[in-house]
Design a protein around this motif. Structure first.
Motif, PDB file in Angstrom:
ATOM      1  N   ASN A 155      32.651   5.314-131.848  1.00 38.04           N
ATOM      2  CA  ASN A 155      33.243   4.377-132.789  1.00 38.04           C
ATOM      3  C   ASN A 155      34.160   3.462-132.002  1.00 38.04           C
ATOM      4  O   ASN A 155      35.065   3.930-131.315  1.00 38.04           O
ATOM      5  N   ALA A 156      33.929   2.181-132.100  1.00 37.41           N
ATOM      6  CA  ALA A 156      34.673   1.225-131.286  1.00 37.41           C
ATOM      7  C   ALA A 156      36.137   1.125-131.699  1.00 37.41           C
ATOM      8  O   ALA A 156      36.986   0.829-130.879  1.00 37.41           O
TER       9      ALA A 156
ATOM     10  N   ASN B 131      38.937   6.645-131.568  1.00 34.48           N
ATOM     11  CA  ASN B 131      38.331   7.921-131.179  1.00 34.48           C
ATOM     12  C   ASN B 131      38.634   9.029-132.183  1.00 34.48           C
ATOM     13  O   ASN B 131      37.925  10.032-132.236  1.00 34.48           O
ATOM     14  N   GLU B 132      39.667   8.859-132.972  1.00 32.57           N
ATOM     15  CA  GLU B 132      39.990   9.849-134.010  1.00 32.57           C
ATOM     16  C   GLU B 132      38.851   9.928-135.025  1.00 32.57           C
ATOM     17  O   GLU B 132      38.530  10.998-135.536  1.00 32.57           O
ATOM     18  N   LEU B 133      38.217   8.800-135.288  1.00 24.43           N
ATOM     19  CA  LEU B 133      37.086   8.785-136.226  1.00 24.43           C
ATOM     20  C   LEU B 133      35.884   9.527-135.650  1.00 24.43           C
ATOM     21  O   LEU B 133      35.083  10.083-136.402  1.00 24.43           O
ATOM     22  N   VAL B 134      35.746   9.545-134.332  1.00 25.08           N
ATOM     23  CA  VAL B 134      34.672  10.302-133.696  1.00 25.08           C
ATOM     24  C   VAL B 134      34.987  11.795-133.782  1.00 25.08           C
ATOM     25  O   VAL B 134      34.130  12.611-134.112  1.00 25.08           O
ATOM     26  N   ARG B 135      36.241  12.150-133.509  1.00 26.21           N
ATOM     27  CA  ARG B 135      36.641  13.557-133.523  1.00 26.21           C
ATOM     28  C   ARG B 135      36.479  14.162-134.913  1.00 26.21           C
ATOM     29  O   ARG B 135      36.007  15.282-135.065  1.00 26.21           O
TER      30      ARG B 135
ATOM     31  N   VAL C 143      31.727   5.275-140.719  1.00 30.77           N
ATOM     32  CA  VAL C 143      32.190   3.942-141.097  1.00 30.77           C
ATOM     33  C   VAL C 143      31.163   2.935-140.606  1.00 30.77           C
ATOM     34  O   VAL C 143      30.286   3.256-139.803  1.00 30.77           O
ATOM     35  N   LYS C 144      31.287   1.715-141.096  1.00 30.33           N
ATOM     36  CA  LYS C 144      30.371   0.653-140.690  1.00 30.33           C
ATOM     37  C   LYS C 144      30.520   0.400-139.191  1.00 30.33           C
ATOM     38  O   LYS C 144      31.619   0.246-138.689  1.00 30.33           O
ATOM     39  N   GLY C 145      29.415   0.374-138.482  1.00 27.31           N
ATOM     40  CA  GLY C 145      29.420   0.056-137.060  1.00 27.31           C
ATOM     41  C   GLY C 145      29.531   1.260-136.144  1.00 27.31           C
ATOM     42  O   GLY C 145      29.542   1.096-134.925  1.00 27.31           O
ATOM     43  N   CYS C 146      29.619   2.465-136.685  1.00 31.29           N
ATOM     44  CA  CYS C 146      29.694   3.627-135.795  1.00 31.29           C
ATOM     45  C   CYS C 146      28.292   4.002-135.318  1.00 31.29           C
ATOM     46  O   CYS C 146      27.293   3.698-135.964  1.00 31.29           O
ATOM     47  N   ILE C 147      28.224   4.657-134.185  1.00 35.06           N
ATOM     48  CA  ILE C 147      26.952   5.103-133.614  1.00 35.06           C
ATOM     49  C   ILE C 147      26.774   6.573-133.983  1.00 35.06           C
ATOM     50  O   ILE C 147      27.664   7.388-133.725  1.00 35.06           O
ATOM     51  N   VAL C 148      25.636   6.906-134.577  1.00 35.34           N
ATOM     52  CA  VAL C 148      25.393   8.277-135.013  1.00 35.34           C
ATOM     53  C   VAL C 148      24.137   8.825-134.349  1.00 35.34           C
ATOM     54  O   VAL C 148      23.261   8.081-133.922  1.00 35.34           O
ATOM     55  N   GLU C 149      24.060  10.145-134.269  1.00 32.31           N
ATOM     56  CA  GLU C 149      22.879  10.836-133.761  1.00 32.31           C
ATOM     57  C   GLU C 149      22.154  11.407-134.977  1.00 32.31           C
ATOM     58  O   GLU C 149      22.766  12.055-135.824  1.00 32.31           O
ATOM     59  N   VAL C 150      20.859  11.152-135.072  1.00 27.18           N
ATOM     60  CA  VAL C 150      20.098  11.619-136.226  1.00 27.18           C
ATOM     61  C   VAL C 150      19.056  12.640-135.792  1.00 27.18           C
ATOM     62  O   VAL C 150      18.632  12.673-134.635  1.00 27.18           O
TER      63      VAL C 150
END
Length: 67
Positions: free
Chosen positions: A8-9, A12-16, A21-28
């Protein structure tokens, strides 16, 4: 299925905390897509063809064979 938030640009708290959120990179999970693709197109994803010869070697043999 979403497995993990990878990046997440903004924070990093949002990654933890794995906040979506809009624009985050996810693994599917690729299993549902791979199953649909194989059923729809008849080609299994991620499997290499059993080809002993590599393409450059075949090209060299074609060039040398007429000589």
């Amino acid at each position: 299925r979403i497995i993990d938030v990878v990046y997440n640009a903004s924070n990093n708290e949002l990654v933890r905390t794995q906040t979506l959120v809009k624009g985050c990179i996810v693994e599917v999970d690729p299993a549902p897509y791979a199953a649909w693709y194989e059923q729809h197109y008849g080609v299994a994803l991620g499997k290499k063809k059993k080809d002993d010869e590599t393409a450059p070697r075949r090209r060299l043999r074609r060039r040398r064979s007429p000589r």
